[in-house]
Design an enzyme around this catalytic site. Structure first.
Site, PDB file in Angstrom:
ATOM      1  N   LYS A 116      40.973  42.561  52.408  1.00 15.53           N
ATOM      2  CA  LYS A 116      42.030  41.559  52.520  1.00 15.53           C
ATOM      3  C   LYS A 116      42.811  41.720  53.805  1.00 15.53           C
ATOM      4  O   LYS A 116      43.267  40.731  54.384  1.00 15.53           O
ATOM      5  CB  LYS A 116      42.961  41.605  51.298  1.00 15.53           C
ATOM      6  CG  LYS A 116      42.234  41.148  50.050  1.00 15.53           C
ATOM      7  CD  LYS A 116      43.152  40.620  48.986  1.00 15.53           C
ATOM      8  CE  LYS A 116      42.308  39.978  47.880  1.00 15.53           C
ATOM      9  NZ  LYS A 116      43.055  39.600  46.703  1.00 15.53           N
ATOM     10  N   LYS A 198      30.657  38.121  47.515  1.00 17.58           N
ATOM     11  CA  LYS A 198      31.120  37.810  46.155  1.00 17.58           C
ATOM     12  C   LYS A 198      31.631  36.374  46.045  1.00 17.58           C
ATOM     13  O   LYS A 198      32.267  35.880  46.978  1.00 17.58           O
ATOM     14  CB  LYS A 198      32.260  38.793  45.851  1.00 17.58           C
ATOM     15  CG  LYS A 198      32.703  38.866  44.444  1.00 17.58           C
ATOM     16  CD  LYS A 198      33.923  39.769  44.327  1.00 17.58           C
ATOM     17  CE  LYS A 198      35.161  39.118  44.868  1.00 17.58           C
ATOM     18  NZ  LYS A 198      36.431  39.708  44.474  1.00 17.58           N
ATOM     19  N   LYS A 201      37.780  33.084  44.616  1.00 16.35           N
ATOM     20  CA  LYS A 201      38.699  31.944  44.588  1.00 16.35           C
ATOM     21  C   LYS A 201      39.197  31.591  45.982  1.00 16.35           C
ATOM     22  O   LYS A 201      39.608  30.478  46.239  1.00 16.35           O
ATOM     23  CB  LYS A 201      39.981  32.201  43.803  1.00 16.35           C
ATOM     24  CG  LYS A 201      40.025  33.172  42.721  1.00 16.35           C
ATOM     25  CD  LYS A 201      41.435  33.128  42.083  1.00 16.35           C
ATOM     26  CE  LYS A 201      41.658  34.223  41.083  1.00 16.35           C
ATOM     27  NZ  LYS A 201      41.549  35.572  41.567  1.00 16.35           N
TER      28      LYS A 201
END
Ligand code: TYM
Length: 336
Positions: A116, A198, A201
């Site tokens: 992130k 992956k 969202k």
């Protein structure tokens, strides 16, 4: 007759984007299947969501939508404590305490932090770094036996165990040491357009992920276009190393139909990808259709949703406060 105490399950999802098929197959489906066996706590992790910048009205809408989706997926609020993380202040309170028992080195090793912070270089905030201490608090407050999550959360569960063991080592048996509970099929659903990443969202490519509320025609189109592998054999065979695209579709098909990978290979023997991809799409459509319809209905009933999250916060606070009081006492805070 003495009542047998059920074991406890707990998990949460961030309302930081539309819920995906990945979260459904990796986490929620497992929650629903084990509802009757356990005492269950499931929450909307809104406090985690703000580690990345959120549009406030979107965050509010998504949090409520997520609650409607939990219920639509089959989580009966009578049998599951469903709540919004920020409604139970004990999460923030224990989160702070556990920050002081989680090491800088441990936090630096977290893959989610590394991923992130690479993605959001302009907003590598303190919350993003200490996020796993809040996860540890989310979990340990409820003394769960199992934490049903997808593969990507395993590292956070392991850190939670380490922090709990460290704390217990100093103060005695305060926390139960929880186990991650990861499904055999569906623990890591990959993007449809990039099967080595992956499904997420926050994926910028809308064709890579399937949302729970997506229209059937869009779902079918995305599966028909899903990246399969550039090998020449063109057969439906499970091999995540050399055939990540097809293997991902097989995982999805297996998770939604209950068929084994072997059965799927037999079903599509000699048929090739042209028959397989739309079949996966159709199976996903049939799984998601009732969920979408029910979530749309529940979303309209704001009073019902409010009653569920208020009752959920009350029940969750009762358990969470008990643990927090014990922790405060152990570490030497003067009782309120
Ligand atoms: P989050 O919101 O990223 O994901 C929610 C859950 O869905 C699973 N998941 C997947 N499983 C399979 N394939 C995928 N592509 C996929 N994408 C997501 C995740 O593993 C997770 O179980 N930190 C957590 C939320 C959280 C939490 C907690 C979880 C906060 N506190 C305490 C458990 C216990 C997160 O960001 O998950």
């Amino acid at each position: 007759m003495e009542e047998i105490k059920k074991k406890v399950m707990l998990s949460g999802i961030q309302p930081s984007g539309e819920l995906t098929l990945g979260s459904y197959l990796g986490a929620i489906k497992n929650w629903v299947e084990r509802t009757d066996e356990f005492d269950n706590f499931y929450f909307m992790a809104d406090m985690h969501s703000i580690t990345a910048r959120q549009n406030p009205s979107d965050l509010r809408r998504r949090t409520l939508q997520q609650l409607a989706q939990y219920i639509a997926c089959g989580l009966d609020p009578e049998k599951n404590t469903l709540f919004i993380q920020s409604h139970v202040p004990a999460h923030a309170e224990l989160g702070w305490v556990l920050n002081c028992y989680t090491m800088f080195g441990e936090l630096s090793r977290m893959t989610q932090f590394k991923d992130k912070s690479a993605k959001h270089k302009d907003n590598i905030n303190g919350g993003l770094f200490t996020y796993p201490a809040l996860i540890a608090a989310d979990i340990l407050l409820y003394q769960p036996d199992y934490v049903p999550v997808g593969e990507d959360q395993k590292q956070h569960c392991e850190l939670t165990r380490d922090v709990a063991q460290r704390f217990n080592g100093i103060y005695g048996e305060v926390f139960k040491i929880p186990e991650p509970y990861i499904p055999k099929i569906g623990a890591r659903i990959m993007s449809l357009t990039d099967p080595v990443s992956k499904m997420s969202k926050s994926d910028k490519d809308p064709n890579g992920s399937i949302h729970l509320m997506e229209k059937p025609e869009d779902i079918l189109r995305k599966f028909k276009r899903a990246v399969t592998d550039s090998d020449t054999e063109h057969c439906v065979r499970y091999d995540p190393e050399t055939k990540p695209g097809v293997s991902n579709l097989m995982q999805i098909y297996s998770a939604v139909t209950g068929k084994s990978l072997q059965e799927i290979e037999t079903e599509f023997a000699g048929l090739g990808y042209g028959a397989f991809k739309p079949a996966v799409g159709e199976a996903v459509i049939e799984t998601l259709r009732p969920i979408r319809q029910e979530a749309e209905r529940i979303m309209k009933d704001k009073a019902y949703l409010e009653s569920v999250y208020k009752e959920g916060a009350k029940k969750a606070s009762y358990t969470a406060e008990k643990t927090l009081r014990k922790v405060y006492k152990k570490i030497g805070f003067v009782e309120r």
